[in-house]
Write a protein that holds these residues in place. Structure first.
Motif, mmCIF file in Angstrom:
data_model
loop_
_atom_site.group_PDB
_atom_site.id
_atom_site.type_symbol
_atom_site.label_atom_id
_atom_site.label_comp_id
_atom_site.label_asym_id
_atom_site.label_seq_id
_atom_site.Cartn_x
_atom_site.Cartn_y
_atom_site.Cartn_z
ATOM 1 N N VAL A 1 -8.126 -2.343 5.534
ATOM 2 C CA VAL A 1 -7.243 -3.340 6.138
ATOM 3 C C VAL A 1 -5.945 -2.996 6.193
ATOM 4 C CG1 VAL A 1 -6.602 -5.887 5.765
ATOM 5 C CG2 VAL A 1 -9.084 -5.409 5.533
ATOM 6 N N VAL A 2 -5.494 -2.330 4.942
ATOM 7 C CA VAL A 2 -3.976 -1.678 5.079
ATOM 8 C C VAL A 2 -3.910 -0.789 6.168
ATOM 9 C CG1 VAL A 2 -2.595 -0.537 3.598
ATOM 10 C CG2 VAL A 2 -4.239 -1.990 2.434
ATOM 11 N N ILE A 3 -4.807 0.082 6.427
ATOM 12 C CA ILE A 3 -4.468 0.927 7.580
ATOM 13 C C ILE A 3 -4.422 0.168 8.972
ATOM 14 C CG2 ILE A 3 -5.569 2.885 8.939
ATOM 15 C CD1 ILE A 3 -7.007 3.487 6.041
ATOM 16 N N LEU A 4 -5.289 -0.955 9.195
ATOM 17 C CA LEU A 4 -4.967 -1.805 10.128
ATOM 18 C C LEU A 4 -3.756 -2.127 10.295
ATOM 19 C CD1 LEU A 4 -7.076 -2.968 12.407
ATOM 20 C CD2 LEU A 4 -6.762 -5.095 10.850
ATOM 21 N N VAL A 5 -3.060 -2.615 9.351
ATOM 22 C CA VAL A 5 -1.831 -3.388 9.154
ATOM 23 C C VAL A 5 -0.970 -2.258 9.543
ATOM 24 C CG1 VAL A 5 0.017 -4.362 7.856
ATOM 25 C CG2 VAL A 5 -2.522 -5.362 7.722
ATOM 26 N N GLU A 6 -1.006 -1.225 9.084
ATOM 27 C CA GLU A 6 -0.033 0.007 9.307
ATOM 28 C C GLU A 6 -0.023 0.722 10.598
ATOM 29 O OE1 GLU A 6 1.088 3.310 6.345
ATOM 30 O OE2 GLU A 6 -0.734 2.698 5.478
ATOM 31 N N ASP A 7 -1.305 0.264 11.308
ATOM 32 C CA ASP A 7 -1.450 0.699 12.509
ATOM 33 C C ASP A 7 -0.737 -0.184 13.459
ATOM 34 O OD1 ASP A 7 -2.996 3.054 12.412
ATOM 35 O OD2 ASP A 7 -4.653 2.004 12.748
ATOM 36 N N GLN A 8 0.007 -1.154 12.976
ATOM 37 C CA GLN A 8 0.624 -2.042 13.990
ATOM 38 C C GLN A 8 2.238 -1.718 13.461
ATOM 39 O OE1 GLN A 8 -1.316 -4.041 15.683
ATOM 40 N NE2 GLN A 8 -2.972 -2.926 14.115
ATOM 41 N N GLY A 9 2.512 -0.530 12.949
ATOM 42 C CA GLY A 9 3.947 -0.013 12.728
ATOM 43 C C GLY A 9 4.414 -0.688 11.652
ATOM 44 N N GLN A 10 3.855 -1.168 10.768
ATOM 45 C CA GLN A 10 4.681 -1.648 9.439
ATOM 46 C C GLN A 10 4.361 -0.863 8.216
ATOM 47 O OE1 GLN A 10 2.471 -5.439 10.446
ATOM 48 N NE2 GLN A 10 4.699 -6.449 9.877
ATOM 49 N N ALA A 11 5.260 -0.913 7.311
ATOM 50 C CA ALA A 11 5.100 -0.129 6.100
ATOM 51 C C ALA A 11 4.042 -1.037 5.276
ATOM 52 C CB ALA A 11 6.408 -0.094 5.449
ATOM 53 N N PRO A 12 3.426 -0.433 4.365
ATOM 54 C CA PRO A 12 2.601 -1.179 3.873
ATOM 55 C C PRO A 12 2.883 -2.165 2.590
ATOM 56 C CG PRO A 12 2.326 1.074 2.927
ATOM 57 C CD PRO A 12 3.365 1.034 4.028
ATOM 58 N N GLU A 13 4.006 -2.707 2.745
ATOM 59 C CA GLU A 13 4.393 -3.629 1.704
ATOM 60 C C GLU A 13 3.826 -5.120 1.966
ATOM 61 O OE1 GLU A 13 7.189 -3.341 -0.411
ATOM 62 O OE2 GLU A 13 7.151 -1.126 0.330
ATOM 63 N N ILE A 14 3.906 -5.790 0.734
ATOM 64 C CA ILE A 14 3.032 -6.982 0.843
ATOM 65 C C ILE A 14 3.623 -7.919 2.073
ATOM 66 C CG2 ILE A 14 2.559 -9.156 -0.424
ATOM 67 C CD1 ILE A 14 2.555 -7.863 -2.917
ATOM 68 N N ASP A 15 4.808 -7.752 2.225
ATOM 69 C CA ASP A 15 5.340 -8.801 3.308
ATOM 70 C C ASP A 15 4.771 -8.552 4.507
ATOM 71 O OD1 ASP A 15 7.283 -10.703 4.012
ATOM 72 O OD2 ASP A 15 8.372 -9.252 4.932
ATOM 73 N N ALA A 16 4.201 -7.316 4.931
ATOM 74 C CA ALA A 16 3.529 -6.974 6.170
ATOM 75 C C ALA A 16 2.341 -7.558 6.549
ATOM 76 C CB ALA A 16 3.356 -5.280 6.239
ATOM 77 N N PHE A 17 1.749 -8.137 5.449
ATOM 78 C CA PHE A 17 0.617 -9.056 5.734
ATOM 79 C C PHE A 17 0.875 -10.516 6.154
ATOM 80 C CE2 PHE A 17 -2.828 -6.278 4.097
ATOM 81 C CZ PHE A 17 -2.149 -5.070 3.590
ATOM 82 N N ARG A 18 2.072 -10.764 6.256
ATOM 83 C CA ARG A 18 2.535 -12.223 6.316
ATOM 84 C C ARG A 18 1.540 -12.749 7.534
ATOM 85 N NH1 ARG A 18 7.810 -13.622 8.351
ATOM 86 N NH2 ARG A 18 7.957 -11.342 8.481
#
Lengths: 476, 178
Positions: free
Chosen positions: A339-356
């Motif tokens: 899931v973290v990689i999925l979020v990172e693939d959207q071009g975001q750093a893996p900070e908690i805020d990226a999961f907003r």
């Protein structure tokens, strides 16, 4: 026939060599074939385990053990390797890593871990350790434009080399005391050796492998390495090499040191204390993190503590608690990293805020993430609950109720930081965050692992029965 | 007097001192040369154990090939000296802190190293080591045979290990050259 029993290892070696040659021959826009070949290689090697099922023997001049424990670990590592291919596919393309070399190293790390987990011989354990470690160091530093990645690789390399040297010194002491590198042969002779030297050898072995699994007080490299390495590599590190080092600890300590009549109780108590400290340190420190990768790094230290509970409680019970927890941890931790990689693939750093607002951007991914977190905390009906329950029962059976209580308290603490990620993804809106566009490989990995977490939880008694046959087969 | 023991301790001291210089030399070429000294010392210990073939191989491969290649690599690279040291000296560390923790001459590392060496020397002299000596005669033939039978798996794994190390070194070395 010996060679049928090591078929998966042969297939992996060939795959690794084919990958590096293939990468040389392919045009830049056809590199997509490389992960495909790696994935097929892992699946073929899994199929190659067929002849090993139900076998209990040693091949290649007693160097390689084909028993149910080695079957368990080989299956686990090959499955982890395959999932690593799935989660890294899009990531490797996006970050322009050296794809051929990356999958080459991934395949050979897996091979090294398999060697480590399926032998009674210290030489093969050491070579497997080095094979998996050296590939791991390089994999941590694969992101060319990312200074953090280089830092991760360097720290991992320095600490890892020290760990290997320490473990090797412990092995040399065992050889010196017993005249053999075979752990099973060594047991009887270790009982006759001077206890001070046996303790020294055991401490060196425990420290060396403890560094590799990242238990307290040998955890200092974990956060930086896990944060700096490419995320699919972190996902792989947090599961594969940890389980391999755990397998080596199991073989070495269960077979020899824990069984020594005079010293066994002391070793158990020491491992129990280390387990308690690892759990508590990992969970409390994870509460303070805002970077999800770093948070999961500390969480992995805590999970090593949980596994050590199973080892400390070993003699009265069998290996099933530890093995079940290793399998459960592999599924759920790979899942959360997917899931973290999925979020990172959207071009975001893996900070908690990226999961907003993840629940609105990709509801299925958010639900899967919630499942993984529930499992990591240990909530039914996920596999994480049943695995942790086994550890708890094992601690109680071993008359270490205090350890079981610490385990329970720690599960409660871990809710705090896992929930912080779930909270922002479900309760915050997705304003200003890009919508999720996921490649099919990463989506498949997330869904597969989420389903696995639930289904394995429901069928946990089958898994238990399978792993429960372990301890008798560990002996020759 | 047991001359074998005396030569062993002398060799051990030479190896330890050379290894210490490898990690503390500020000039990287010196580190490579001290490494050669340490490796020759190890070859001496092999000779003492009557493993003459291993001793020759040790000198040929480690000293003759590997150290030579390291020196070639140093000559080809712009990095001649490890320059961070000067910065450290000027940096925030107090004189006291350096006296305790400095890698080269600090109290804590040296004391820990000495304690460990003494402890192990004591352990080695307890004579609790059942490993027998090598039977007299050339060891080359049994060595070759065992590599192809008993130790076939470790031998093959070692070759895979070298392949991986080579690929890994290339991957890390081409960083930033694209």
């Amino acid at each position: 026939m010996d060679y049928m029993l090591i078929l998966p290892e042969i297939i992996l070696t060939i795959t690794g060599i084919v990958l590096i040659l293939l990468d040389l021959g392919l045009a830049e826009d056809r590199k997509g074939a490389v992960p495909a070949v790696a994935g097929i290689g892992f699946l073929a090697a899994l199929a190659g385990l067929g002849p090993s099922v139900g076998q209990n023997t040693q091949v290649l001049w007693q160097m390689y053990s084909i028993d149910s424990v080695s079957l368990f670990f080989r299956t686990l590592f090959l499955a982890v390797g395959f999932m690593a291919v799935l989660v890294s596919w899009e990531y490797a393309r996006r970050t322009k890593m050296a794809i051929g070399e990356f999958y080459h190293l991934l395949v050979f790390t897996t091979l090294g871990m398999m060697l480590m987990a399926s032998t009674h011989n210290l030489i093969v354990i050491y070579l497997g350790l080095e094979l998996s470690s050296i590939s791991s160091y390089v994999m941590a530093g694969m992101l060319q434009d990312e200074p953090r990645s280089g830092e991760a690789a360097l720290k991992y390399f320095l600490i890892g080399s020290v760990a290997s040297a320490i473990a090797l010194f412990g092995m040399s002491l065992v050889y010196g005391l017993t005249g053999t590198t075979d752990i099973v042969d060594a047991v009887g002779r270790l009982q006759l050796a001077p206890p001070a030297l046996v303790v020294t050898a055991g401490l060196f072995l425990l420290a060396g492998f403890g560094l590799k699994v990242g238990m307290v007080p040998f955890h200092m490299w974990i956060p930086d390495t896990y944060q700096g390495a490419p995320t699919p590599v972190t996902a792989f590190f947090s599961v594969g090499p940890k389980a391999a080092a755990m397998a080596a600890i199991l073989r070495i300590f269960v077979l020899s040191f824990l069984g020594l009549p005079a010293l066994g109780a002391g070793w158990r108590l020491m491992i129990a204390v280390l387990a308690a400290i690892s759990m508590t340190f990992g969970n409390v420190t994870a509460l303070l993190q805002t970077n999800v990768k770093r948070m999961l790094a500390y969480s992995s230290i805590a999970h090593v503590g949980y596994m050590l509970v199973g080892i400390a409680a070993l003699p009265p019970r069998d290996l099933s608690a530890v093995l079940t927890y290793l399998a459960a941890y592999a599924i759920m931790n790979l899942g959360i990293f997917a899931v973290v990689i999925l979020v990172e693939d959207q071009g975001q750093a893996p900070e908690i805020d990226a999961f907003r607002g993840l629940a609105y951007r990709a509801p299925w991914a958010a639900v899967a993430m919630a499942v993984f977190f529930l499992s990591l905390v240990g909530v039914p009906p996920t596999i994480g609950f049943f695995a942790k329950l086994q550890l708890f029962l094992a601690a109680v059976d071993a008359h270490m109720v205090w350890l079981g209580v610490i385990l329970g308290i720690n599960s409660a603490i871990s809710v705090g930081y896992y929930y912080s990620v779930v909270k922002v993804s479900f309760l915050r809106d997705a304003e200003g965050v890009p919508p999720v566009r996921a490649a099919w490989t990463i989506s498949a990995a997330v869904v597969l692992l989420a389903v696995g977490t639930l289904v394995a939880g429901i069928y946990s008694d089958t898994i238990l029965r399978w792993t429960a046959s372990g301890v008798t087969l560990l002996m020759r | 007097m047991n001359w074998q023991l005396v030569t062993f301790y002398i060799l051990g001291l030479v190896i330890l001192y050379a290894a210490y210089r490898v990690v503390t030399s500020a000039v990287i070429t010196h580190a490579a040369l001290w490494l050669a000294v340490a490796l020759v010392g190890v070859a001496g210990i092999y000779l003492q154990l009557q493993a003459e073939f291993l001793a020759i191989i040790q000198v040929l491969i480690y000293v003759g090939a590997i150290v030579t290649i390291i020196i070639f690599a140093i000559m080809l690279s712009p990095l001649r000296e490890i320059k961070t040291e000067e910065k450290d000296r000027r940096g925030g560390a107090t004189r006291m802190g350096r006296a305790v923790a400095s890698v080269e001459w600090g109290l804590a590392p040296v004391a820990a190293g000495l304690l460990f060496a003494l402890g192990m020397t004591w352990a080695y002299s307890r004579q609790a080591w059942p490993v027998g000596s090598v039977p007299p005669g050339l060891i080359t033939e049994p060595l070759g045979k065992s590599l192809m039978t008993t130790y076939l798996l470790p031998f093959e794994v070692a070759s895979v290990l070298l392949l991986v190390a080579m690929v890994g070194a290339i991957v890390l070395a081409i960083r930033g050259q694209k």
